[in-house]
Design a protein around this motif. Sequence first.
Motif, PDB file in Angstrom:
ATOM      1  N   HIS A 278       0.640  -0.850   0.082  1.00  0.00           N
ATOM      2  CA  HIS A 278      -0.545  -0.017   0.181  1.00  0.00           C
ATOM      3  C   HIS A 278       0.682   0.947   0.056  1.00  0.00           C
ATOM      4  CE1 HIS A 278      -3.443  -2.273   2.002  1.00  0.00           C
ATOM      5  NE2 HIS A 278      -3.319  -2.801   0.605  1.00  0.00           N
ATOM      6  N   PHE A 279       2.228   1.055  -0.430  1.00  0.00           N
ATOM      7  CA  PHE A 279       2.660   2.670  -1.311  1.00  0.00           C
ATOM      8  C   PHE A 279       3.971   2.132  -1.988  1.00  0.00           C
ATOM      9  CE2 PHE A 279       5.201  -0.044   2.685  1.00  0.00           C
ATOM     10  CZ  PHE A 279       6.483   0.373   2.132  1.00  0.00           C
ATOM     11  N   GLY A 280       4.278   3.250  -2.397  1.00  0.00           N
ATOM     12  CA  GLY A 280       5.152   2.451  -3.633  1.00  0.00           C
ATOM     13  C   GLY A 280       6.861   3.429  -2.959  1.00  0.00           C
ATOM     14  N   GLU A 281       7.252   2.594  -3.368  1.00  0.00           N
ATOM     15  CA  GLU A 281       9.109   2.070  -3.140  1.00  0.00           C
ATOM     16  C   GLU A 281      10.117   1.896  -4.657  1.00  0.00           C
ATOM     17  OE1 GLU A 281      11.471   0.901   0.594  1.00  0.00           O
ATOM     18  OE2 GLU A 281       9.398  -0.478   0.267  1.00  0.00           O
ATOM     19  N   ILE A 282      10.933   2.464  -4.597  1.00  0.00           N
ATOM     20  CA  ILE A 282      11.818   1.263  -5.568  1.00  0.00           C
ATOM     21  C   ILE A 282      13.422   0.926  -4.053  1.00  0.00           C
ATOM     22  CG2 ILE A 282      13.337   1.928  -7.441  1.00  0.00           C
ATOM     23  CD1 ILE A 282      11.419   4.281  -8.529  1.00  0.00           C
ATOM     24  N   THR A 283      13.894  -0.382  -4.634  1.00  0.00           N
ATOM     25  CA  THR A 283      14.448  -0.034  -3.893  1.00  0.00           C
ATOM     26  C   THR A 283      15.732  -1.031  -4.543  1.00  0.00           C
ATOM     27  OG1 THR A 283      12.945  -1.979  -3.569  1.00  0.00           O
ATOM     28  CG2 THR A 283      13.139  -0.607  -2.260  1.00  0.00           C
ATOM     29  N   ARG A 284      17.259  -0.951  -4.239  1.00  0.00           N
ATOM     30  CA  ARG A 284      17.836  -1.755  -4.950  1.00  0.00           C
ATOM     31  C   ARG A 284      19.085  -2.484  -4.047  1.00  0.00           C
ATOM     32  NH1 ARG A 284      22.753   2.602  -7.933  1.00  0.00           N
ATOM     33  NH2 ARG A 284      24.089   0.927  -8.090  1.00  0.00           N
ATOM     34  N   TYR A 285      19.640  -3.517  -4.719  1.00  0.00           N
ATOM     35  CA  TYR A 285      20.133  -4.454  -4.345  1.00  0.00           C
ATOM     36  C   TYR A 285      21.536  -5.149  -4.793  1.00  0.00           C
ATOM     37  CZ  TYR A 285      22.157  -8.165  -0.320  1.00  0.00           C
ATOM     38  OH  TYR A 285      22.686  -8.788   0.608  1.00  0.00           O
ATOM     39  N   ASP A 286      22.772  -4.452  -4.411  1.00  0.00           N
ATOM     40  CA  ASP A 286      23.772  -4.613  -5.344  1.00  0.00           C
ATOM     41  C   ASP A 286      24.724  -5.408  -5.650  1.00  0.00           C
ATOM     42  OD1 ASP A 286      22.770  -1.973  -6.321  1.00  0.00           O
ATOM     43  OD2 ASP A 286      24.936  -1.150  -5.714  1.00  0.00           O
ATOM     44  N   CYS A 287      24.840  -6.759  -3.923  1.00  0.00           N
ATOM     45  CA  CYS A 287      25.409  -7.798  -3.068  1.00  0.00           C
ATOM     46  C   CYS A 287      25.556  -8.575  -3.787  1.00  0.00           C
ATOM     47  CB  CYS A 287      26.257  -7.523  -2.418  1.00  0.00           C
ATOM     48  SG  CYS A 287      26.900  -5.681  -2.142  1.00  0.00           S
ATOM     49  N   ALA A 288      24.315  -9.186  -4.431  1.00  0.00           N
ATOM     50  CA  ALA A 288      23.278 -10.629  -4.609  1.00  0.00           C
ATOM     51  C   ALA A 288      23.651 -11.185  -5.776  1.00  0.00           C
ATOM     52  CB  ALA A 288      22.257 -10.399  -5.132  1.00  0.00           C
ATOM     53  N   VAL A 289      23.775 -10.538  -7.034  1.00  0.00           N
ATOM     54  CA  VAL A 289      24.855 -11.047  -8.475  1.00  0.00           C
ATOM     55  C   VAL A 289      25.360 -10.077  -9.031  1.00  0.00           C
ATOM     56  CG1 VAL A 289      22.534 -12.077  -9.394  1.00  0.00           C
ATOM     57  CG2 VAL A 289      22.408  -9.583 -10.063  1.00  0.00           C
ATOM     58  N   GLY A 290      25.984 -10.092 -10.183  1.00  0.00           N
ATOM     59  CA  GLY A 290      26.913  -9.104 -10.759  1.00  0.00           C
ATOM     60  C   GLY A 290      26.894  -7.877 -11.133  1.00  0.00           C
ATOM     61  N   TYR A 291      25.397  -7.627 -10.848  1.00  0.00           N
ATOM     62  CA  TYR A 291      25.048  -6.226 -11.457  1.00  0.00           C
ATOM     63  C   TYR A 291      23.623  -6.051 -10.075  1.00  0.00           C
ATOM     64  CZ  TYR A 291      21.313  -8.814 -13.660  1.00  0.00           C
ATOM     65  OH  TYR A 291      20.251  -9.852 -14.022  1.00  0.00           O
ATOM     66  N   PRO A 292      23.615  -4.367 -10.150  1.00  0.00           N
ATOM     67  CA  PRO A 292      22.729  -4.068  -9.192  1.00  0.00           C
ATOM     68  C   PRO A 292      21.138  -4.489  -9.410  1.00  0.00           C
ATOM     69  CG  PRO A 292      23.842  -1.691  -9.885  1.00  0.00           C
ATOM     70  CD  PRO A 292      24.474  -3.489 -11.049  1.00  0.00           C
ATOM     71  N   LEU A 293      20.173  -5.135  -8.843  1.00  0.00           N
ATOM     72  CA  LEU A 293      19.213  -5.346  -8.530  1.00  0.00           C
ATOM     73  C   LEU A 293      18.110  -4.231  -7.627  1.00  0.00           C
ATOM     74  CD1 LEU A 293      19.542  -9.502  -7.793  1.00  0.00           C
ATOM     75  CD2 LEU A 293      19.272  -8.092  -9.875  1.00  0.00           C
ATOM     76  N   TYR A 294      17.118  -3.877  -8.718  1.00  0.00           N
ATOM     77  CA  TYR A 294      16.227  -2.880  -8.363  1.00  0.00           C
ATOM     78  C   TYR A 294      14.893  -3.368  -8.373  1.00  0.00           C
ATOM     79  CZ  TYR A 294      19.317   0.613  -9.873  1.00  0.00           C
ATOM     80  OH  TYR A 294      20.477   1.792  -9.726  1.00  0.00           O
ATOM     81  N   LYS A 397      31.367  -4.841  -1.460  1.00  0.00           N
ATOM     82  CA  LYS A 397      30.596  -3.817   0.065  1.00  0.00           C
ATOM     83  C   LYS A 397      31.725  -2.635  -0.879  1.00  0.00           C
ATOM     84  CE  LYS A 397      27.842  -6.295   3.366  1.00  0.00           C
ATOM     85  NZ  LYS A 397      27.414  -7.006   4.556  1.00  0.00           N
ATOM     86  N   GLY A 398      32.345  -1.799  -1.959  1.00  0.00           N
ATOM     87  CA  GLY A 398      32.892  -0.791  -1.423  1.00  0.00           C
ATOM     88  C   GLY A 398      31.863   0.192  -1.822  1.00  0.00           C
ATOM     89  N   LYS A 399      31.667   0.889  -2.964  1.00  0.00           N
ATOM     90  CA  LYS A 399      31.732   1.690  -3.076  1.00  0.00           C
ATOM     91  C   LYS A 399      29.530   2.466  -2.696  1.00  0.00           C
ATOM     92  CE  LYS A 399      34.932   3.614  -6.513  1.00  0.00           C
ATOM     93  NZ  LYS A 399      34.911   4.339  -7.799  1.00  0.00           N
ATOM     94  N   SER A 400      29.507   0.934  -2.852  1.00  0.00           N
ATOM     95  CA  SER A 400      28.002  -0.015  -2.931  1.00  0.00           C
ATOM     96  C   SER A 400      28.037  -0.172  -1.475  1.00  0.00           C
ATOM     97  CB  SER A 400      27.352  -0.228  -4.134  1.00  0.00           C
ATOM     98  OG  SER A 400      27.904   0.315  -5.340  1.00  0.00           O
ATOM     99  N   ARG A 402      26.063   1.289   0.473  1.00  0.00           N
ATOM    100  CA  ARG A 402      24.288   1.360   1.320  1.00  0.00           C
ATOM    101  C   ARG A 402      23.872   0.512   1.010  1.00  0.00           C
ATOM    102  NH1 ARG A 402      20.278   3.595   2.760  1.00  0.00           N
ATOM    103  NH2 ARG A 402      18.570   3.849   1.724  1.00  0.00           N
ATOM    104  N   HIS A 403      24.036  -0.087  -0.080  1.00  0.00           N
ATOM    105  CA  HIS A 403      22.732  -1.044  -1.418  1.00  0.00           C
ATOM    106  C   HIS A 403      23.344  -2.054  -1.043  1.00  0.00           C
ATOM    107  CE1 HIS A 403      21.031   2.416  -2.423  1.00  0.00           C
ATOM    108  NE2 HIS A 403      21.469   2.515  -2.907  1.00  0.00           N
ATOM    109  N   CYS A 404      24.153  -2.634   0.130  1.00  0.00           N
ATOM    110  CA  CYS A 404      25.156  -4.251   0.466  1.00  0.00           C
ATOM    111  C   CYS A 404      24.241  -4.483   1.608  1.00  0.00           C
ATOM    112  CB  CYS A 404      26.234  -4.178   0.161  1.00  0.00           C
ATOM    113  SG  CYS A 404      26.046  -4.034  -1.454  1.00  0.00           S
ATOM    114  N   THR A 405      23.827  -3.248   2.261  1.00  0.00           N
ATOM    115  CA  THR A 405      23.723  -4.208   3.527  1.00  0.00           C
ATOM    116  C   THR A 405      21.161  -4.476   3.935  1.00  0.00           C
ATOM    117  OG1 THR A 405      25.321  -2.549   4.549  1.00  0.00           O
ATOM    118  CG2 THR A 405      24.179  -3.668   6.046  1.00  0.00           C
ATOM    119  N   LEU A 406      22.170  -6.161   4.140  1.00  0.00           N
ATOM    120  CA  LEU A 406      20.934  -5.987   4.285  1.00  0.00           C
ATOM    121  C   LEU A 406      20.019  -5.402   5.590  1.00  0.00           C
ATOM    122  CD1 LEU A 406      20.679 -10.066   3.846  1.00  0.00           C
ATOM    123  CD2 LEU A 406      19.556  -8.387   2.271  1.00  0.00           C
TER     124      LEU A 406
END
Length: 454
Positions: A278-294, A397-400, A402-406
């Motif tokens: 019931h809300f909108g959001e865009i999330t990202r995870y950089d440490c699952a595969v070899g590129y960012p997952l949105y 977990k270098g430059k990314s 923020r998007h690598c910590t669950l």
Amino acid sequence: MAASSDLHYILLSLWCFSFLSTATAEDSPIITRIAFGSCANQSAPQPIWEAINKYDPQVFIWLGDNIYGDIRKPNRLFGKERTIGPWRNSPRFVPSSEEEMKVRYAKAKANPGYSRLLRNARVVGTWDDHDYGLNDAGKEFDRKAINQRLMLDFLDEPLDSPRRKQAGVYASYTFGPSNKRVKVIVLDTRYHRDPLRSDGSILGDTQWGWLEEELRGPRSEITIIASSVQVISNLSATTGPLFYMESWGRFPKERKRLFQLIDDTKRNGVIFISGDVHFGEITRYDCAVGYPLYDVTSSGLVQSVEKVFPRPLRFVVRLLFWYTPNTMRVTNDNCRYKSCTYGQQNFGAISIDWDANPATVRLEIRDVNGLTALSTNVSLSELQPRGSKSLTDPTTKGKSQRHCTLEAELQGITRYRLAVLVYFIITVLVMALVGLLIGVVLTITACVYKCKVD
């Protein structure tokens, strides 16, 4: 004249079907606009269809709660039938009959705005709990086979479709010519899902096998995986113990398996879309595969978290969103509010610019007027495997960072700060109330004593 009109309509329908068929022939039209959404209460006004039709998507994807088919009882803390509280003795949600489900689907389908969309776009999708038949239900729900047939009827699924013969509504579609191909995979996160808190299976063995075949199948520049519940964000990790939401994050083994499968198959261009919350959001995870997952979460077309609050208090919802820690949320200058969430009626939009060099994808959450509330631009060159990235590999977990910590990995004082704030406010209010009562009692006692002395 009528016969001519009917013939024209039939030819137009056949043309539209061939225009947007799942075939992958070279003359298949290029897809540049995809819309999606969830949580469309059929009994409420649905003005958002006007904005969706104005966006003019070629494909629309239902993400679940396409209708609200179950029955919600009133909140009752006391009395003979108690639906909330620690002494609850009655379920808050109960299933509807088959006939009532048909009525609700018919009402949803008859909406003029949605009918117009059906004439101009290919509509596909999956379900979530309320159109599955019962709030938060999984594989234990005994009416799922009947409700699967009703849901596929709503989507105009052909009578000989494989979806009508399988256990679950999962499916895949491929659009566009080679080198500009878009694959849409819709998952069923209900039919085979084990109970919450079990950390069991979401998809079930058969669907997992099917998904692996789809990901190992013919290449596509973009692969959209539609899940009725959020894949990347796990707000339950930071809103508990106040409340918990359904998500892949509540099944950590399944989510890790999903990420690992994408990594193993070297599938490029994967983007998740989801609903439910019931809300909108865009999330990202950089440490699952070899590129960012949105993961683009669009919810709801009708139901929205701010809708349940009086307008003067809606800023509190945004403040709480901002205060709640979320390591996966995409925060940028394209957010209407600083929380980078949108708690009013919304739909999701994916726009693809194939002519750009490199091609780019714009991920959006749009409001009831079609205006952008949240957005981010992604180059397809970024969504290419660059070697395996383990979930636990510290070198990722270098430059990314923020998007690598669950969210579940946050320190306790950060992870539970929302609960601490709420409990602190409740404690202060209770103490203030007690203090007020003590003050009143002391005042009355003093007055009585003074009257006796006089």
